[in-house]
Scaffold this active site. Structure first.
Site, PDB file in Angstrom:
ATOM      1  CE1 TYR A 159      -3.111  -3.096   0.151  1.00  0.00           C
ATOM      2  CE2 TYR A 159      -4.186  -1.571   1.699  1.00  0.00           C
ATOM      3  CZ  TYR A 159      -4.100  -2.741   0.820  1.00  0.00           C
ATOM      4  OH  TYR A 159      -5.106  -3.655   0.917  1.00  0.00           O
ATOM      5  CE  LYS A 198       0.553 -17.617  -2.618  1.00  0.00           C
ATOM      6  NZ  LYS A 198       0.291 -18.751  -2.831  1.00  0.00           N
ATOM      7  CG  ASP A 256      -2.556 -20.039  -1.360  1.00  0.00           C
ATOM      8  OD1 ASP A 256      -1.894 -19.801  -0.317  1.00  0.00           O
ATOM      9  OD2 ASP A 256      -2.393 -20.564  -2.330  1.00  0.00           O
ATOM     10  CG  ASP A 288      -7.633  -4.537   2.961  1.00  0.00           C
ATOM     11  OD1 ASP A 288      -8.684  -4.635   3.311  1.00  0.00           O
ATOM     12  OD2 ASP A 288      -7.414  -3.706   1.967  1.00  0.00           O
ATOM     13  CG  ASP A 346     -13.082  -7.057   4.122  1.00  0.00           C
ATOM     14  OD1 ASP A 346     -12.512  -6.328   5.198  1.00  0.00           O
ATOM     15  OD2 ASP A 346     -13.077  -6.355   3.257  1.00  0.00           O
TER      16      ASP A 346
END
Ligand SMILES: NC(=O)C1=CN([C@@H]2O[C@H](COP(=O)(O)OP(=O)(O)OC[C@H]3O[C@@H](n4cnc5c(N)ncnc54)[C@H](OP(=O)(O)O)[C@@H]3O)[C@@H](O)[C@H]2O)C=CC1
Ligand SMILES: N[C@@H](CC(=O)OP(=O)(O)O)C(=O)O
Length: 700
Positions: free
Chosen positions: A124, A175, A208, A232, A236
């Site tokens: 970000y 990852k 994942d 993020d 959610d």
């Protein structure tokens, strides 16, 4: 933010927080007003504040504005400038809201996980970023995921520290299989763990897989620490485990900077009173477990509670009216008072009676002892619960004839004298100062057709008088018609049997050893005054003789409630033994030590219980959490338990400190707290009256 303001008002009134609130614009509204999503002034205010409450930014109307002016840039700048590097996003499923989730009950029930999202680094903020045209004319966009070792270390420390206060497990998510920065993240977390946190269980997981596991088996997680982008997405996803994003608040604790100047003189956006220390980054926020339990309590209550007449409580303890009574006196008097004072409101004198000729379906309720501690609470509870009374008749001693008492927020009633006024009543809720008055007047009222609910000890052991705690033995109310009298148990008994009944049903109680910490309100209004007077006298170097108690109550504890019996026990102790046996089981052995302590309202009890059958603390917690009228507040942190001050004005019986008693085969220790004037007396009596009218009486 409107709902947040309501919560803050509640906290101010009921949990002794105070707030100094200032508002500022961020995001789309700031862009509209100032052409920027965050002005320097608003940023400065936020930096100066102790806490920033943030609603939401954005909306489709700002989709086309330049990237630097987009609403989201406001919050990103706020985070960066305030160095809010760790975002805590809990996913908690309250039992009554299990159905709000789209997942199956068994997958989400009891879920309690925490995502720690890195908030000021990663893709970000990483450079280079942009859109460029390559020599061959191809256009491309790019961002950079970048993390330094200190950035990873500080957010991981937050996660490990949090885990130590929870279930001691951390999943670090990245990852590492395809990203260099992911591999670096994993190595740094592993090194930190080896250096400082080997006591915490650490697992690494690819992002994942984590997304998949969150919907497959979310209860495997305790604390998840991850980067800005993955945090993020995953938070959610976790929100939907609880049913909605709206149920998933998040907090970003501010790093503590040594030597930072106190901000008291600066304009603040939202300031929590200085009585509450600022939490260290990643530290369990002081009172957070309490607030969590408050939230759980609200959710459960929302399901259970009857609507109140006016929405405002007339409680004598910590209620809003009481808070208002102290408004404008920034002298700490509210906190010192603990509900002792009686707030006066400007009120119209209005008589609650039925106009002639109008047919009604309600009842006439006489409240004897209406000027006393219990009587006033009876009036308050009747009003709050919208009891279907056509007429309330407050009764007191001759000295109080004509005196005003409140019924709810805006009705004033005038007291009359007991013997003259009982005849029209259909229910007589009786709380005179002692058994002697009930002994004479209760049978009289009963003979005239009233059903008397008596708060004194006069009839409690009479076999043909039901001794009732509705949640525990409500079925015995049916026997009221033998004498038209129902006995309300002793307040210490009520709260103990409320907590012990579900455990007794499960594992059969063999023996109870209880020590009580009983507030002065249990001995009547004059006893509360005595605590106040004696305390003041000590500060003024004066001397006061004990009146309501055998020894001074100020800065003291007195192991005597009631008169001594020949076996050395006191009246209160004997009542606890006999009444508990009568309500729960005559076979149970009970040993009680009752102690008066210098508090105004709320009784506490330390109880050791031995069972015939096995039961552990987890089973006990589950049973108690499911029991009507019982709230479990039990977290092994500083303040993770209920105290008398917390329970003032509350309906529930609170159970805390649930743990194994290692001295017997099947033993538990409990800490039980309740408002003795409400569940210990007035509320219990009104619940009995509600059952009576629902199942037994015919309206006048
Ligand atoms: N406090 C508690 O936690 C609990 C109390 N109880 C029982 O409830 C009863 C009331 O307690 P509490 O409200 O604390 O006591 P208070 O001393 O605060 O109030 C006593 C009430 O009785 C009235 N009264 C006094 N004398 C007479 C009389 N001769 N005839 C009619 N009314 C009279 C008083 O009126 P006036 O103002 O005119 O003097 C006052 O309204 C006691 O028996 C107590 O044991 C039961 C459970 C819990
Ligand atoms: N005895 C309790 C109050 C009470 O319940 O009294 P009684 O059993 O007389 O109703 C107390 O002093 O705290």
């Amino acid at each position: 933010m409107g709902q947040v303001e309501r919560v803050m008002e509640w906290l101010s009134a009921r949990r002794s927080f105070s707030f100094d609130v200032q508002s500022g614009l961020v995001g789309g509204v700031s862009y509209e007003a100032h052409g920027t999503p965050l002005t320097d002034e608003t940023l400065a205010d936020a930096v100066a504040a102790d806490a920033v409450l943030f609603g939401a930014v954005g909306g489709p109307q700002w989709d086309s504005v330049a990237r630097e002016a987009r609403p989201e840039m406001g919050i990103l700048r706020l985070r960066k400038e305030m160095d809010l590097y760790a975002n805590l996003r809990p996913a908690l499923v309250f039992d009554p809201l299990v159905e709000a989730s789209t997942l199956k009950d068994e997958v989400v029930r009891g879920l309690d996980l925490m995502i720690v999202r890195e908030l000021t680094g990663g893709i970000y903020f990483g450079e280079p970023r942009g859109v460029e045209t390559l020599p061959d004319g191809t256009r491309r966009g790019f961002d950079t995921e970048v993390y330094s070792a200190p950035e990873i270390e500080r957010v991981s420390r937050v996660a490990f520290e949090l885990a130590r206060r929870r279930d001691n497990r951390v999943h670090s998510v990245e990852k590492a299989n395809v990203m260099e920065s992911g591999k670096f993240w994993r190595d740094e977390v592993t090194a930190l763990h080896a250096a400082d946190y080997t006591d915490v269980a650490l697992e690494h997981m690819y992002a994942d897989n984590c997304a998949m596991q969150l919907v497959r088996r979310p209860k495997q997680f305790d604390v998840i620490v991850t980067s800005n982008l993955f945090g993020d997405l995953l938070s959610d996803c976790a929100a939907m485990l609880t049913g909605s994003l709206g149920m998933l608040p998040s907090a970003s604790p501010r790093p503590v900077r040594r030597g930072r100047k106190p901000q008291g003189a600066l304009r603040t956006r939202a300031r929590v009173s200085a009585r509450h220390r600022r939490p260290e980054s990643g530290q369990s926020v002081g009172g957070a477990s309490q607030l969590h339990d408050d939230a759980a309590l609200f959710v459960r209550r929302g399901r259970r509670r009857r609507p109140h007449r006016g929405g405002r409580s007339g409680r004598a303890g910590g209620g809003l009216a009481h808070r208002r009574h102290h408004a404008g006196r920034d002298d700490g008097s509210f906190d010192r008072c603990h509900g002792r004072c009686r707030p006066r409101r400007a009120r119209r004198a209005r008589r609650l009676s039925t106009p002639k000729g109008v047919r009604t379906m309600g009842y006439r309720v006489a409240v004897a002892g209406a000027t006393g501690n219990v009587g006033r609470q009876l009036l308050a509870v009747l009003a709050e619960r919208n009891f279907p009374a056509d007429e309330i008749i407050p009764l007191a001693s001759r000295a109080s004839a004509g005196k005003e008492v409140s019924f709810g927020d805006d009705i004033t009633l005038r007291c009359t004298i007991s013997p003259n006024s009982t005849s029209p009543a259909s229910i007589w809720a009786c709380s005179p100062p002692g058994s002697a008055v009930s002994k004479v007047h209760a049978p009289r009222a009963a003979a005239q057709g009233c059903v008397v609910i008596d708060n004194t000890s006069q009839f409690r052991m009479d076999e043909d008088v039901p001794l009732v705690v509705p949640e525990v033995n409500g079925e015995t109310i049916a026997g009221y018609d033998a004498r038209n009298i129902i006995a309300n148990p002793n307040c210490s008994t009520i709260q103990m049997v409320m907590a012990l009944k579900p455990l007794h049903d499960h594992a059969r109680i063999k023996r109870i050893v209880v020590s009580t910490y009983q507030s002065t309100s249990g001995a009547g209004k004059q006893a509360m005054d005595e605590l106040f007077d004696h305390t003041r006298a000590i500060y003024m170097n004066a001397r006061e003789e004990p009146r309501a108690f055998a020894k001074t109550i100020a800065f003291n504890v007195v192991p005597q409630i009631g008169a001594f019996d020949t076996d050395g026990s006191t009246g209160e102790e004997a009542k606890m033994v006999r009444e508990t046996q009568r309500i729960l089981d005559p076979e149970i052995l009970v040993s009680a030590t009752c102690v008066r302590v210098p508090t105004f309202i709320g009784h506490a009890e330390a109880v050791n219980v031995e069972f015939h059958d096995p039961i552990d603390e987890e089973e006990a917690r589950e049973l108690l959490s499911a029991a009507p009228g019982v709230e479990v507040i039990d977290r092994p942190f500083d303040g993770g338990y209920a105290t008398p001050v917390d329970c003032v004005g509350e309906d529930a019986t609170f159970v805390s400190r649930i743990r194994r008693d290692p001295t017997v085969a099947n033993g538990l220790c409990l800490w039980i707290v309740s408002d003795n004037l409400r569940k210990g007396a007035a509320l219990n009596a009104v619940q009995i009256a509600e059952d009576l009218i629902a199942n037994h009486l015919v309206p006048a």
